[in-house]
Write an enzyme that holds these catalytic residues in place. Structure first.
Site, PDB file in Angstrom:
ATOM      1  N   SER A 222       1.103  -1.308  -0.278  1.00 14.23           N
ATOM      2  CA  SER A 222      -0.012  -0.086  -0.073  1.00 14.23           C
ATOM      3  C   SER A 222       0.727   1.080  -0.405  1.00 14.23           C
ATOM      4  CB  SER A 222      -1.270  -0.045   1.426  1.00 14.23           C
ATOM      5  OG  SER A 222      -0.493   0.276   2.307  1.00 14.23           O
ATOM      6  N   ALA A 224       0.344   4.192   1.373  1.00 10.47           N
ATOM      7  CA  ALA A 224       0.157   4.284   3.606  1.00 10.47           C
ATOM      8  C   ALA A 224       1.592   3.692   3.885  1.00 10.47           C
ATOM      9  CB  ALA A 224      -0.973   4.052   3.774  1.00 10.47           C
ATOM     10  N   GLU A 244       6.958  -0.284  -4.783  1.00  8.33           N
ATOM     11  CA  GLU A 244       6.008  -0.041  -6.024  1.00  8.33           C
ATOM     12  C   GLU A 244       4.568  -0.507  -4.800  1.00  8.33           C
ATOM     13  OE1 GLU A 244       3.201  -1.316  -8.186  1.00  8.33           O
ATOM     14  OE2 GLU A 244       3.818  -3.523  -7.905  1.00  8.33           O
ATOM     15  N   CYS A 278      -2.926  -3.971  -8.529  1.00  8.13           N
ATOM     16  CA  CYS A 278      -2.465  -2.533  -8.314  1.00  8.13           C
ATOM     17  C   CYS A 278      -2.456  -1.614  -9.525  1.00  8.13           C
ATOM     18  CB  CYS A 278      -0.474  -2.778  -7.833  1.00  8.13           C
ATOM     19  SG  CYS A 278       0.583  -3.262  -8.693  1.00  8.13           S
TER      20      CYS A 278
END
EC number: 1.2.1.71
Length: 486
Positions: A222, A224, A244, A278
């Site tokens: 993620s 974050a 990534e 993603c």
């Protein structure tokens, strides 16, 4: 249960208890314990001790070990695919392709290593200017849950080939796949300490990322968490960091002649892997007017008929469960939040069974809504209507992310314009956003990562260049610099 692999030995973790269930039916799959900080330290120390001999072994010998790993993967493809499918909830056909991709990564990595980090030499007077590459040392690989075999493999294989030793910290949501994969590395004859496996969640990750013995960290996950790692590594130019991360990816549809072809590509872009890639399309930009109305209606019709089911269901489903009930809950809440912000549900995402993580696809028109710039990691697609291509590009670029974007259009001119004005690491034309070439770099910019840490350019992160001037014999120059008398 022995869930850690440190210095060539399987050990029980000393940290918190862990358990993994099948997200589609909550059947128990795996139990173990996380690595303690002391065990993380032991894994890093073992990797450091093993590094010099592994690096000196030479590429040819290292490649033999890695190829034996590939042979074990091929022999156990069916077994590992079932592990991946049960643990992630993805259909068996998709998990099987994941293992196939893991095998293919070996030859690709060898080629990339030679092209990106090989040896070069050129004459320079009476000397040779030589470029070689050296491994960093001990690197950590943080794996994600959506492709628990393929994505960490994409860092582990090139890192080992380059001569590094590796500490693998998988997602706490996919410990079983990691364990089975490391068993194959051990069977392939990888020397003790060259690969370590530390299971665990946040505490394990913090202990590993903050360990002074690391020379680098390769992360997939993620934005974050990636941002926290980037902050943690700031001021540390001595450590290599590859990130990534995710994306709020736009896909622009023009008034194409082949409507069903475009619908198919949108389905593949938004809902393959239950939307847990993603590169999945999160925002679909459709022209205003009758053509756009008809296109959206057809998309909703097809998406509503997609087969959702357990990993081994017959006939095979297109999408399975999302990774956990918590993830399913978060996606359903995100859908509610988009509606509360002014969105119009076109196809409501719903849970197929109470207490299970299987969700049907959801499509929401958020043209008039307040749209958060977030990645909703699942089968939830926003439709945004645009008046002209200028507006489409403006909407597409209105994001802090920069992973993937694409255009479905019969006009090369429009695609070329989007390619030029977009900010993304993957830009496709008339292909699903989830399609990418293994012979190309992969990664994004902005909140999606620090450029190209994955795929073909992963080799760049696994070794550093060393420039040398080399001469076989020492001799006094024929002409001395001013001020020198000999």
């Amino acid at each position: 249960m022995s869930s850690l692999f440190i210095d060539g030995k399987w050990l029980a973790g000393d940290g918190e208890a862990m358990a993994k269930t099948n997200p589609a039916d909550n059947a128990p799959l795996w139990q173990g314990r996380a690595a303690s900080a002391a065990q993380v330290d032991a894994a890093v120390r073992a990797a450091r001790a093993a590094f010099p001999a592994w690096a000196r072994m030479g590429l040819e010998e290292r490649a033999k070990v890695v190829r034996r790993f590939g042979e074990r993967l091929t022999e156990r493809k069916a077994e590992l695919a079932r592990v991946i499918a049960q643990e992630t909830g993805k259909p068996l056909w998709e998990a099987t392709t994941e293992v196939t991709t893991m095998v293919g990564k070996i030859d690709i990595s060898l080629k990339a290593l030679a092209e990106r980090t090989g040896e070069r030499a050129a004459a320079m007077g009476d000397a040779q200017a030589v470029l070689r590459h050296k491994p960093h040392g001990v690197v950590a690989v943080f794996g994600p849950y959506n492709f628990p075999g393929h994505l960490p493999n994409g860092h582990i294989v090139p890192a080992l080939l380059a001569g590094n030793s590796v500490i693998f910290k998988p997602s706490e949501l996919t410990p079983w796949t990691a364990e089975e994969t490391v068993k194959l590395w051990a069977e392939a004859g990888l020397p003790a300490g060259v690969i370590g496996l530390v299971q665990g969640a946040k505490d394990t990750g913090v202990a590993l990322a903050g360990h002074e013995g690391l020379d680098g960290l390769f992360f997939t996950g993620s934005s974050a968490t990636g941002a926290l790692l980037h902050k943690q590594f700031s001021g540390r130019p001595d450590k290599i960091l590859a990130l990534e991360m995710g994306g709020n990816n736009p896909l622009i549809v023009g008034e194409v002649a082949d409507v069903d072809g475009a619908v198919h590509h949108v389905i593949q872009s938004a809902f393959v892997s239950a939307g847990q890639r993603c590169t999945c399309a999160r925002r679909l930009l459709v022209p205003q007017g009758e053509w756009g109305d008809a296109f959206v209606a057809r998309l909703v019709e097809v998406a509503g008929k997609l087969r959702v089911g357990k990993f081994d269901a017959e006939p095979a489903p297109f999408l399975g469960a999302v990774i956990s009930n918590a993830a399913a809950d978060a996606l359903l809440k995100a859908q509610d939040d988009l509606v509360a912000a002014g969105g119009t549900p076109l196809l409501a995402m719903r849970r197929l069974e109470e207490g299970a993580a299987m969700l049907t696809p959801g499509i929401i028109d958020t043209t008039a809504a307040v749209r958060p710039d977030e990645e909703f990691f699942g089968p939830l697609l926003q439709v945004i209507r645009y008046a002209d291509f200028d507006q489409a590009i403006a909407i597409a670029n209105d994001t802090r992310f920069g992973l993937a974007g694409g255009v479905l259009s019969d006009s090369r001119e429009l695609y070329d314009r989007y390619w030029l004005e977009s900010r993304a690491g993957v830009v496709n034309w008339n292909k699903p956003l989830t399609g990418a070439s293994s012979a190309a770099p992969f990664g994004g910019i902005g909140a999606s990562g620090n450029h190209r840490p994955s795929a073909y350019y992963a080799a760049d992160y696994c070794a550093y260049p060393v420039a040398s001037l080399e001469c076989d014999s020492l001799a006094l120059p024929a002409q001395l610099s001013p001020g020198i008398v000999l």
